[in-house]
Design a protein around this motif. Structure first.
Motif, PDB file in Angstrom:
ATOM      1  N   VAL A  26     -13.167   3.456  -2.324  1.00  0.00           N
ATOM      2  CA  VAL A  26     -12.018   4.357  -2.178  1.00  0.00           C
ATOM      3  C   VAL A  26     -10.977   3.725  -1.258  1.00  0.00           C
ATOM      4  O   VAL A  26      -9.770   3.813  -1.521  1.00  0.00           O
ATOM      5  CB  VAL A  26     -12.468   5.743  -1.666  1.00  0.00           C
ATOM      6  CG1 VAL A  26     -11.280   6.608  -1.310  1.00  0.00           C
ATOM      7  CG2 VAL A  26     -13.331   6.425  -2.703  1.00  0.00           C
ATOM      8  N   THR A  27     -11.428   3.075  -0.204  1.00  0.00           N
ATOM      9  CA  THR A  27     -10.490   2.394   0.695  1.00  0.00           C
ATOM     10  C   THR A  27      -9.743   1.296  -0.032  1.00  0.00           C
ATOM     11  O   THR A  27      -8.516   1.143   0.114  1.00  0.00           O
ATOM     12  CB  THR A  27     -11.241   1.820   1.906  1.00  0.00           C
ATOM     13  OG1 THR A  27     -11.915   2.885   2.576  1.00  0.00           O
ATOM     14  CG2 THR A  27     -10.298   1.136   2.862  1.00  0.00           C
ATOM     15  N   ALA A  33      -3.046   1.087  -4.042  1.00  0.00           N
ATOM     16  CA  ALA A  33      -1.933   2.009  -4.300  1.00  0.00           C
ATOM     17  C   ALA A  33      -0.784   1.731  -3.336  1.00  0.00           C
ATOM     18  O   ALA A  33       0.390   1.696  -3.747  1.00  0.00           O
ATOM     19  CB  ALA A  33      -2.404   3.458  -4.166  1.00  0.00           C
ATOM     20  N   ILE A  34      -1.096   1.510  -2.083  1.00  0.00           N
ATOM     21  CA  ILE A  34      -0.054   1.187  -1.104  1.00  0.00           C
ATOM     22  C   ILE A  34       0.588  -0.151  -1.452  1.00  0.00           C
ATOM     23  O   ILE A  34       1.816  -0.289  -1.422  1.00  0.00           O
ATOM     24  CB  ILE A  34      -0.640   1.168   0.319  1.00  0.00           C
ATOM     25  CG1 ILE A  34      -1.076   2.576   0.710  1.00  0.00           C
ATOM     26  CG2 ILE A  34       0.374   0.607   1.317  1.00  0.00           C
ATOM     27  CD1 ILE A  34      -1.871   2.627   1.991  1.00  0.00           C
ATOM     28  N   ARG A  39       5.126  -3.378  -3.296  1.00  0.00           N
ATOM     29  CA  ARG A  39       5.600  -4.432  -4.208  1.00  0.00           C
ATOM     30  C   ARG A  39       6.665  -3.889  -5.154  1.00  0.00           C
ATOM     31  O   ARG A  39       7.605  -4.591  -5.502  1.00  0.00           O
ATOM     32  CB  ARG A  39       4.439  -5.016  -5.014  1.00  0.00           C
ATOM     33  CG  ARG A  39       3.478  -5.850  -4.230  1.00  0.00           C
ATOM     34  CD  ARG A  39       4.122  -7.068  -3.630  1.00  0.00           C
ATOM     35  NE  ARG A  39       4.570  -7.967  -4.696  1.00  0.00           N
ATOM     36  CZ  ARG A  39       5.448  -8.942  -4.524  1.00  0.00           C
ATOM     37  NH1 ARG A  39       5.969  -9.166  -3.358  1.00  0.00           N
ATOM     38  NH2 ARG A  39       5.799  -9.699  -5.538  1.00  0.00           N
ATOM     39  N   PHE A  40       6.513  -2.641  -5.590  1.00  0.00           N
ATOM     40  CA  PHE A  40       7.522  -2.024  -6.447  1.00  0.00           C
ATOM     41  C   PHE A  40       8.884  -2.002  -5.757  1.00  0.00           C
ATOM     42  O   PHE A  40       9.898  -2.361  -6.354  1.00  0.00           O
ATOM     43  CB  PHE A  40       7.101  -0.606  -6.843  1.00  0.00           C
ATOM     44  CG  PHE A  40       8.194   0.174  -7.498  1.00  0.00           C
ATOM     45  CD1 PHE A  40       8.590  -0.122  -8.790  1.00  0.00           C
ATOM     46  CD2 PHE A  40       8.846   1.194  -6.824  1.00  0.00           C
ATOM     47  CE1 PHE A  40       9.614   0.587  -9.406  1.00  0.00           C
ATOM     48  CE2 PHE A  40       9.863   1.906  -7.419  1.00  0.00           C
ATOM     49  CZ  PHE A  40      10.248   1.600  -8.718  1.00  0.00           C
ATOM     50  N   ALA A  59      -0.020   0.842  -8.751  1.00  0.00           N
ATOM     51  CA  ALA A  59      -0.023   1.918  -7.751  1.00  0.00           C
ATOM     52  C   ALA A  59      -0.483   3.240  -8.346  1.00  0.00           C
ATOM     53  O   ALA A  59      -1.292   3.950  -7.737  1.00  0.00           O
ATOM     54  CB  ALA A  59       1.377   2.057  -7.152  1.00  0.00           C
ATOM     55  N   VAL A  60       0.002   3.559  -9.527  1.00  0.00           N
ATOM     56  CA  VAL A  60      -0.355   4.839 -10.153  1.00  0.00           C
ATOM     57  C   VAL A  60      -1.834   4.872 -10.542  1.00  0.00           C
ATOM     58  O   VAL A  60      -2.530   5.869 -10.291  1.00  0.00           O
ATOM     59  CB  VAL A  60       0.563   5.113 -11.374  1.00  0.00           C
ATOM     60  CG1 VAL A  60       0.042   6.262 -12.208  1.00  0.00           C
ATOM     61  CG2 VAL A  60       1.976   5.370 -10.912  1.00  0.00           C
ATOM     62  N   VAL A  61      -2.320   3.795 -11.116  1.00  0.00           N
ATOM     63  CA  VAL A  61      -3.738   3.746 -11.505  1.00  0.00           C
ATOM     64  C   VAL A  61      -4.634   3.815 -10.268  1.00  0.00           C
ATOM     65  O   VAL A  61      -5.631   4.548 -10.246  1.00  0.00           O
ATOM     66  CB  VAL A  61      -4.028   2.480 -12.341  1.00  0.00           C
ATOM     67  CG1 VAL A  61      -5.517   2.264 -12.515  1.00  0.00           C
ATOM     68  CG2 VAL A  61      -3.338   2.569 -13.691  1.00  0.00           C
ATOM     69  N   ALA A  62      -4.280   3.079  -9.233  1.00  0.00           N
ATOM     70  CA  ALA A  62      -5.085   3.089  -8.012  1.00  0.00           C
ATOM     71  C   ALA A  62      -5.063   4.462  -7.349  1.00  0.00           C
ATOM     72  O   ALA A  62      -6.095   4.923  -6.838  1.00  0.00           O
ATOM     73  CB  ALA A  62      -4.586   2.024  -7.055  1.00  0.00           C
TER      74      ALA A  62
END
Length: 80
Positions: A26-27, A33-34, A39-40, A59-62
């Protein structure tokens, strides 16, 4: 003479392994995601829209994996 078993070693080991794997997993998912969000922003400023789209997808998948793990954890805790 009956010996009482206070701690089940096998179940305790399974709990420790599951909690370590879940904690690290989870971490890692949330850190991805961060990373994808940062990067985005960087790639968007650099006018690289395709790479920025890939980063936001990561990010969205994570983030979905993180939320899914939290939901599964809550369901498991409340079902026992």
């Amino acid at each position: 003479m009956i010996v009482a078993v206070i701690v089940q070693g096998k179940e305790l080991l399974q709990s420790v392994i599951a909690s370590v794997v879940a904690g690290v997993g989870v971490t890692f998912a949330f850190s991805m995601a961060i990373w994808g969000a940062v990067r985005f922003v960087d790639l968007s400023r650099g006018e690289r829209p395709l790479a920025a789209a890939g980063a936001v997808l990561v990010a969205v998948v994570a983030l979905a994996v993180t939320v899914g793990a939290i939901v599964v954890g809550i369901v498991v805790m409340t079902s026992k």
